[in-house]
Design an enzyme around this catalytic site. Sequence first.
Site, PDB file in Angstrom:
ATOM      1  N   HIS A  86       0.830  -1.216   0.000  1.00  0.00           N
ATOM      2  CA  HIS A  86       0.000   0.000   0.000  1.00  0.00           C
ATOM      3  C   HIS A  86       0.867   1.269   0.000  1.00  0.00           C
ATOM      4  O   HIS A  86       1.285   1.755   1.046  1.00  0.00           O
ATOM      5  CB  HIS A  86      -0.894  -0.031   1.240  1.00  0.00           C
ATOM      6  CG  HIS A  86      -2.064   0.889   1.163  1.00  0.00           C
ATOM      7  ND1 HIS A  86      -3.330   0.508   1.517  1.00  0.00           N
ATOM      8  CD2 HIS A  86      -2.179   2.180   0.753  1.00  0.00           C
ATOM      9  CE1 HIS A  86      -4.167   1.512   1.350  1.00  0.00           C
ATOM     10  NE2 HIS A  86      -3.487   2.551   0.882  1.00  0.00           N
ATOM     11  N   HIS A 126       1.437   5.239  -1.930  1.00  0.00           N
ATOM     12  CA  HIS A 126       0.987   6.289  -2.843  1.00  0.00           C
ATOM     13  C   HIS A 126       2.219   6.924  -3.479  1.00  0.00           C
ATOM     14  O   HIS A 126       2.951   7.642  -2.809  1.00  0.00           O
ATOM     15  CB  HIS A 126       0.147   7.331  -2.093  1.00  0.00           C
ATOM     16  CG  HIS A 126      -1.128   6.755  -1.556  1.00  0.00           C
ATOM     17  ND1 HIS A 126      -2.270   6.650  -2.322  1.00  0.00           N
ATOM     18  CD2 HIS A 126      -1.424   6.201  -0.367  1.00  0.00           C
ATOM     19  CE1 HIS A 126      -3.229   6.065  -1.617  1.00  0.00           C
ATOM     20  NE2 HIS A 126      -2.742   5.778  -0.419  1.00  0.00           N
ATOM     21  N   ASN A 167      -4.998   6.216  -6.939  1.00  0.00           N
ATOM     22  CA  ASN A 167      -5.643   7.535  -6.801  1.00  0.00           C
ATOM     23  C   ASN A 167      -4.704   8.671  -7.205  1.00  0.00           C
ATOM     24  O   ASN A 167      -4.422   9.588  -6.443  1.00  0.00           O
ATOM     25  CB  ASN A 167      -6.208   7.747  -5.382  1.00  0.00           C
ATOM     26  CG  ASN A 167      -5.150   7.747  -4.301  1.00  0.00           C
ATOM     27  OD1 ASN A 167      -4.057   7.191  -4.485  1.00  0.00           O
ATOM     28  ND2 ASN A 167      -5.448   8.361  -3.163  1.00  0.00           N
ATOM     29  N   ASP A 227      -8.856   2.987  -3.638  1.00  0.00           N
ATOM     30  CA  ASP A 227      -8.326   3.517  -2.375  1.00  0.00           C
ATOM     31  C   ASP A 227      -8.415   5.037  -2.296  1.00  0.00           C
ATOM     32  O   ASP A 227      -8.178   5.744  -3.262  1.00  0.00           O
ATOM     33  CB  ASP A 227      -6.869   3.105  -2.177  1.00  0.00           C
ATOM     34  CG  ASP A 227      -6.381   3.518  -0.803  1.00  0.00           C
ATOM     35  OD1 ASP A 227      -6.933   3.028   0.194  1.00  0.00           O
ATOM     36  OD2 ASP A 227      -5.477   4.368  -0.720  1.00  0.00           O
ATOM     37  N   ASP A 268       0.724   2.276   3.853  1.00  0.00           N
ATOM     38  CA  ASP A 268      -0.165   3.356   3.395  1.00  0.00           C
ATOM     39  C   ASP A 268       0.658   4.646   3.280  1.00  0.00           C
ATOM     40  O   ASP A 268       0.210   5.724   3.689  1.00  0.00           O
ATOM     41  CB  ASP A 268      -1.370   3.552   4.338  1.00  0.00           C
ATOM     42  CG  ASP A 268      -2.445   4.432   3.693  1.00  0.00           C
ATOM     43  OD1 ASP A 268      -2.269   4.840   2.532  1.00  0.00           O
ATOM     44  OD2 ASP A 268      -3.457   4.709   4.362  1.00  0.00           O
TER      45      ASP A 268
HETATM   46  O1  DOR Z   1      -4.438   8.830   4.888  1.00  0.00           O
HETATM   47  C1  DOR Z   1      -4.690   8.513   3.745  1.00  0.00           C
HETATM   48  N1  DOR Z   1      -4.076   9.093   2.691  1.00  0.00           N
HETATM   49  N2  DOR Z   1      -5.614   7.561   3.520  1.00  0.00           N
HETATM   50  C2  DOR Z   1      -6.055   7.255   2.290  1.00  0.00           C
HETATM   51  O2  DOR Z   1      -6.883   6.389   2.166  1.00  0.00           O
HETATM   52  C3  DOR Z   1      -5.539   7.991   1.118  1.00  0.00           C
HETATM   53  C4  DOR Z   1      -4.206   8.564   1.380  1.00  0.00           C
HETATM   54  C5  DOR Z   1      -3.754   9.562   0.357  1.00  0.00           C
HETATM   55  O3  DOR Z   1      -3.908   9.320  -0.847  1.00  0.00           O
HETATM   56  O4  DOR Z   1      -3.162  10.591   0.734  1.00  0.00           O
END
Ligand code: DOR
Length: 429
Positions: A60, A62, A94, A152, A305
């Site tokens: 997970h 980004h 995303n 997500d 995450d």
């Molecule tokens: O804290 C988060 N940040 N939770 C998410 O589900 C998305 C993520 C983000 O894209 O910054």
Amino acid sequence: MILFKNARVIDPVTQTDQILDIRTENHSIIETGTDLEAQNSNTIVDLTGKILTTGFIDLHVHLREPGEEYKEDVESGSKAASSGGFTGLCPMPNTKPVCDNDTLAEMLVIKGQRVGLVDIYPVGAITKNQEGKELAEFGMMKRVGARALSDDGKDVTNTLVMRRALDYAKAFHMPIFAHCEDKYLAGSGAMNEGYYSSKLGLSGIPREAENIMIGRNIMLAGLTNGHMHISHLSTKNGLELIRQAKKDGIKVSCEVAPHHFMLTDSCIENYDTNYKVNPPLRTQEDVKALIMGLADGTVDAIATDHAPHDTEDKDTDFSNAAFGISGLETVVALTLDGLYHQGKISMMRFAELLSSGPRSVLGLAPQSIEPGQKADFTIIDPELIKVVDKNRFYSKGKNSPFHGMSLKGWPYMTVKDGKIVMKEGVILE
Ligand code: DOR
């Protein structure tokens, strides 16, 4: 040829816990044993006191590419991952535009290969533009290397769409990574709903917003026999639902992020936006339950995450700040310090949660420390004590609530495709 000497090998696949020497050639392990001679190995690495295990995979992450490269990109994210001890990662879709097609998924794979530090397994969007309406082309994305599907950042609100997604994903052996959040119940909440949200005057997100969707998603997995993976699990009740579903034979797996087993909503007392994350930090009761789930095998993986943001997004009042924590470079130390050194999990379990567990969620073949296998290693110095310094992160995201914290146990070396790519936190160019 490299000869790694005297490593404590922890291999969850073969359940090995033994001091061994390992010889690699090109991309592979060619020999393991004790007292291996140098022969024609041109590099000899003494790993006395270090732990060697199969390369870690983060389910997970980004990466923010395309669209928000000022926050992170494939190169900076790969470096952060490698410095954090990973040899593989799953970027979430995303982005801007959303990764809902094979062109974007393939771009991530190719860019990752060019950087050459980690394998990139894209997570394609479940629905086109993450709008929750029309399913994306799962098969096309799988063909270019996507391994999972997720919207997500938001849930798939329409239950029928989620049912169809599970059915369709089954045909391609892909898990659905579910962001479980009832958006109506969560509303504009900024933190966990409870004592601290009342005290601080911030609007809350009840645990039920997550639990309701976990329950729904488990039921849909039962209905379709599809693989439902619960992302960033943060609640005790959610864990209990998953534990029961596993007992009932439903194909459900889950991951927990380090901030959810290390921190609680009480940390927000001074409105520090580095603690703002979604799902929000919960309570001590939740933390205790999650740690139990990590120890007893209910939780399949630890995933970061990793959500890098720039200062502008965080340097504002708590209600308006972005959700997210930059996590790739601290997860190993947090897990070792917070769980292993506290006697909550064994070293074998630690390796499972970061290597064989994530591989199995993705449906990748098990990888062991044996001749013929790939030489992708995470090497740990379990005794090293170091202070987290966000200014030394390779990630562009400096949004870490752990900055300044002293932690015991850090990644020492990352070996990718038989090449030492990171040593003592530093990427070797
Ligand atoms: O804290 C988060 N940040 N939770 C998410 O589900 C998305 C993520 C983000 O894209 O910054």
